[in-house]
Enzyme design. Structure first.
Site, short mmCIF file in Angstrom:
data_model
loop_
_atom_site.label_atom_id
_atom_site.label_comp_id
_atom_site.label_asym_id
_atom_site.label_seq_id
_atom_site.Cartn_x
_atom_site.Cartn_y
_atom_site.Cartn_z
N GLY A 62 0.85 -1.19 0.00
CA GLY A 62 0.00 0.00 0.00
C GLY A 62 0.88 1.23 0.00
O GLY A 62 2.07 1.14 0.27
N CYS A 74 5.27 -6.22 1.68
CA CYS A 74 5.62 -4.81 1.63
C CYS A 74 4.92 -4.04 2.76
O CYS A 74 5.22 -4.25 3.91
CB CYS A 74 5.30 -4.23 0.25
SG CYS A 74 6.13 -2.66 0.01
N TYR A 75 3.94 -3.19 2.44
CA TYR A 75 3.23 -2.48 3.51
C TYR A 75 2.64 -3.48 4.51
O TYR A 75 2.67 -3.26 5.72
CB TYR A 75 2.11 -1.62 2.91
CG TYR A 75 1.35 -0.80 3.92
CD1 TYR A 75 1.83 0.43 4.35
CD2 TYR A 75 0.15 -1.27 4.47
CE1 TYR A 75 1.14 1.18 5.29
CE2 TYR A 75 -0.55 -0.53 5.41
CZ TYR A 75 -0.06 0.69 5.82
OH TYR A 75 -0.74 1.42 6.76
N HIS A 129 8.19 -7.64 -3.46
CA HIS A 129 6.92 -8.03 -4.09
C HIS A 129 7.06 -9.36 -4.83
O HIS A 129 7.47 -9.38 -5.98
CB HIS A 129 6.46 -6.94 -5.07
CG HIS A 129 6.01 -5.70 -4.39
ND1 HIS A 129 4.73 -5.55 -3.90
CD2 HIS A 129 6.67 -4.57 -4.09
CE1 HIS A 129 4.61 -4.37 -3.34
NE2 HIS A 129 5.77 -3.75 -3.44
N GLU A 152 4.74 -11.04 -6.04
CA GLU A 152 3.70 -11.14 -7.08
C GLU A 152 4.15 -10.54 -8.41
O GLU A 152 3.55 -10.82 -9.45
CB GLU A 152 2.42 -10.45 -6.61
CG GLU A 152 2.47 -8.92 -6.48
CD GLU A 152 3.06 -8.43 -5.16
OE1 GLU A 152 3.81 -9.19 -4.52
OE2 GLU A 152 2.81 -7.27 -4.79
N SER A 201 -20.97 -9.00 -27.19
CA SER A 201 -20.21 -7.99 -27.93
C SER A 201 -19.19 -8.63 -28.85
O SER A 201 -18.62 -7.98 -29.72
CB SER A 201 -19.49 -7.07 -26.95
OG SER A 201 -18.43 -7.78 -26.31
N GLY A 202 -18.91 -9.92 -28.61
CA GLY A 202 -17.85 -10.56 -29.38
C GLY A 202 -16.52 -10.46 -28.68
O GLY A 202 -15.52 -11.03 -29.12
N GLY A 203 -16.47 -9.74 -27.55
CA GLY A 203 -15.26 -9.70 -26.73
C GLY A 203 -15.10 -11.01 -25.98
O GLY A 203 -16.01 -11.85 -25.99
N VAL A 204 -13.96 -11.17 -25.32
CA VAL A 204 -13.67 -12.44 -24.66
C VAL A 204 -14.72 -12.76 -23.59
O VAL A 204 -15.26 -13.87 -23.54
CB VAL A 204 -12.27 -12.41 -23.99
CG1 VAL A 204 -11.95 -13.74 -23.35
CG2 VAL A 204 -11.21 -12.01 -25.00
N ASP A 205 -15.02 -11.78 -22.74
CA ASP A 205 -15.87 -12.06 -21.58
C ASP A 205 -17.30 -12.46 -21.99
O ASP A 205 -17.81 -13.49 -21.53
CB ASP A 205 -15.93 -10.84 -20.65
CG ASP A 205 -14.53 -10.39 -20.24
OD1 ASP A 205 -13.59 -11.21 -20.36
OD2 ASP A 205 -14.38 -9.25 -19.81
N SER A 206 -17.92 -11.65 -22.84
CA SER A 206 -19.31 -12.00 -23.18
C SER A 206 -19.35 -13.27 -24.02
O SER A 206 -20.30 -14.05 -23.94
CB SER A 206 -20.04 -10.84 -23.85
OG SER A 206 -19.48 -10.54 -25.10
N SER A 207 -18.30 -13.51 -24.81
CA SER A 207 -18.29 -14.75 -25.62
C SER A 207 -18.18 -15.99 -24.73
O SER A 207 -18.87 -16.99 -24.97
CB SER A 207 -17.11 -14.74 -26.60
OG SER A 207 -17.26 -13.70 -27.51
N LYS A 219 -9.02 -12.49 -16.02
CA LYS A 219 -9.04 -12.61 -17.48
C LYS A 219 -8.37 -13.89 -17.97
O LYS A 219 -8.90 -14.59 -18.84
CB LYS A 219 -8.32 -11.40 -18.08
CG LYS A 219 -8.58 -11.20 -19.53
CD LYS A 219 -9.95 -10.60 -19.67
CE LYS A 219 -10.22 -10.02 -21.01
NZ LYS A 219 -11.41 -9.17 -20.97
#
Ligand code: XMP
Length: 513
Positions: A54, A81-82, A168, A170, A222-228, A369
């Site tokens: 943070g 870290c924080y 970090h 990650e 929409s044809g995007g990854v998520d909605s597909s 994603k």
């Protein structure tokens, strides 16, 4: 019950990365703000807790904090870290301004006999980013890593299950970072690693089937990854009870409308009702004479709602409205963690609250994603759809500076197509975060054969980015850029100049408007 790690968010920039890396270890985790009630955390019965980084100094009044109780729940806690500094601060150690601020790749010396550093070489590289440091560990802690400037790069108190890392893990620059997180979640917390995308898809399909019964579901595709991927999952679960409305607003990339139809339409691989609305002319009409970027965005968004609403009316009442919301959307809208990500734009559609439905279904709500992509592959969606780069809801509307016309859309579609083709040929498509051609509103003088031209300039953009909040221009080999330039000028009528955009974000944005 699903094994779970809880990531407590103190507002650092890498917090979603922490959760993603944990999931790469096949362990499910969720992000919660540090303000979350401790009783709620206990109720979730996590197998372990991770405190993120943070931007604050933990010893300053008003800094995000936690109570001792968090370290006494009886499950292992890892502070990063924080989070590491806070752990020491709360448990009686000392944190102060470091004599030397560390930033970037740093040589790290670890005690590889410590459980946290099992199978990590004693001399390795980590990613540091801090101005405070732990000058004294809390009672009971032993130091297990240091750097030249940081005496406590990591510490532990294994009997109490407490671990602190100043750097970090990650961030990919920490070479053995994922290994360290693996050691924590799998070995120290004892998670068995039951989070897999193939079982996710199977379970989700079953869950949707049970929930929906013989009801009807409507999805804006929409044809995007998520909605597909959402469409694919729903189709596998309920077949023709799903209706997908795909609005082709005439601002898609070249051939994209047909590609979406090929996958989800009548001759595609999925069992569902597919409705394509060709609304290009409507959009161009509405956009006539409009040059102001926000106004264009608004018109495109509103028109989508109108078109979708008209289609929804024809379909009549449905039981569920499905959406392709994914976990970063949830976290960034403030429902999950602490990260205050301010987005001025929304995916087209938003939530059409006038459509007659009972409930919303968001089958991808808990996925990142890369996980959504894995589910997409599981479902047999084509590679080019699953690995599609992000494409803004307002589409080419914000890649055409100034007024949008059918002619300009053609130019930018053709130029972008050539650019993508050449990037693909050069084998660069998976290594660049996002790349596209845009149409500047600038016309300039050129010469073609014996003729003087006065045509548009196309701008090429390509960026590398982790989170799309910051980005750097990608280094594309000059020969590739030259091929793209000469092909665009030769093949796309109306263009006589090509620029490559070198601007980082900030100060630039990725899109042009
Ligand atoms: P900017 O241009 O803000 O873009 O640096 C960051 C990322 O967001 C995408 N983007 C949008 N996505 N609707 C969207 O769905 C929008 O209005 C929009 N504007 C930008 C952009 O493509 C990039 O990935």
């Amino acid at each position: 019950m699903q094994e779970k790690i809880i990531v407590i968010d103190f507002g650092g920039q890498y917090n979603q990365l922490v959760a993603r890396r944990v999931r790469e270890c096949n362990v499910y985790c969720e992000i919660y703000s540090y303000r979350t009630d401790i009783a709620k955390i206990k109720e979730m019965q996590p197998k372990g807790i991770i405190l993120t980084g943070g931007p604050n100094s933990c010893y300053e009044p008003g800094a995000p904090g936690c109570t001792k109780e968090l370290f006494e729940i009886g499950v292992p806690v890892l502070g990063l870290c924080y989070g590491a500094q806070l752990m020491m601060h709360v448990l009686g150690g000392r944190v102060e301004k470091a004599p030397v601020r560390e930033y970037g790749k740093t040589e790290l010396y670890v005690d590889s006999s410590a459980e946290l550093f099992k199978d990590v070489p004693e001399d390795t590289i980590c990613w540091m980013s801090h101005f405070d440091y732990i000058s004294e560990t809390a009672p009971g802690f032993g130091i297990i890593a240091h750097t030249d400037n940081c005496p406590v790069a990591a510490a532990h108190y294994p009997e109490k299950g407490l671990y602190a890392i100043q750097f970090h893990p990650e961030v990919l620059h920490t070479v053995y970072g994922t290994k360290m997180l693996y050691n924590f979640v799998r070995n120290i917390c004892g998670c068995s690693g039951d989070w897999h995308m193939d079982s996710f898809a199977a379970e989700k399909i079953k869950e949707i089937r049970e929930k929906v019964g013989d009801g009807r579901v409507l999805l804006a595709l929409s044809g995007g990854v998520d909605s597909s991927v959402a469409a694919g999952l729903l189709s596998r679960a309920i077949g023709k009870q799903l209706t997908c409305v795909f609005v082709d607003h005439g601002l898609l990339r070249k051939n994209e409308g047909d590609e979406v139809e090929a996958v989800f339409g009548e001759h595609g691989q999925f069992d569902l009702n597919f409705i394509r609305v060709n609304a290009a002319e409507r959009y161009y009409d509405k956009l006539k004479g409009v040059t102001e970027p926000e106004k264009k965005r608004k018109i495109i968004g509103e028109e989508f709602i109108r078109v979708f609403e008209e289609e929804a009316k024809k379909i009549g009442a449905v039981d569920y409205l499905a959406q392709g919301t994914i976990y970063p959307d949830v976290v960034e809208s403030g429902l999950g963690g602490e990260s205050a990500v301010i987005k001025s734009h929304h995916n087209v559609g938003g939530l059409p609250d006038y459509v007659d439905f009972k409930e919303i279904i968001e089958p991808l709500r808990n996925l990142f994603k890369d996980e959504v992509r894995k589910v997409g592959m599981e479902l047999g969606l084509p590679d080019n759809l699953v690995y599609r780069q992000p494409f803004p809801g307002p589409g080419l509307g914000i890649r055409i500076i100034g007024e949008v016309t059918a002619e300009k859309v053609r130019i930018v579609q053709d130029a972008d197509y050539i650019y993508r083709e050449e990037i693909d040929k050069a084998g660069l498509s998976r290594s660049i975060g996002q790349y596209f051609a845009a149409l500047t509103n600038m016309r300039s003088v050129g010469v073609m054969g014996d003729e003087r031209t006065y045509d548009y300039a196309v701008a090429l953009r390509a960026v590398n980015t982790v989170d799309f909040m910051t980005a750097e221009a990608a280094e594309i080999p000059f020969e590739v850029l030259q091929t793209v330039m000469s092909r665009i000028i030769n093949e796309v009528r109306g263009v006589n100049r090509v620029f490559y955009d070198l601007t980082s974000k900030p100060p630039g944005t990725i899109e042009f408007e």
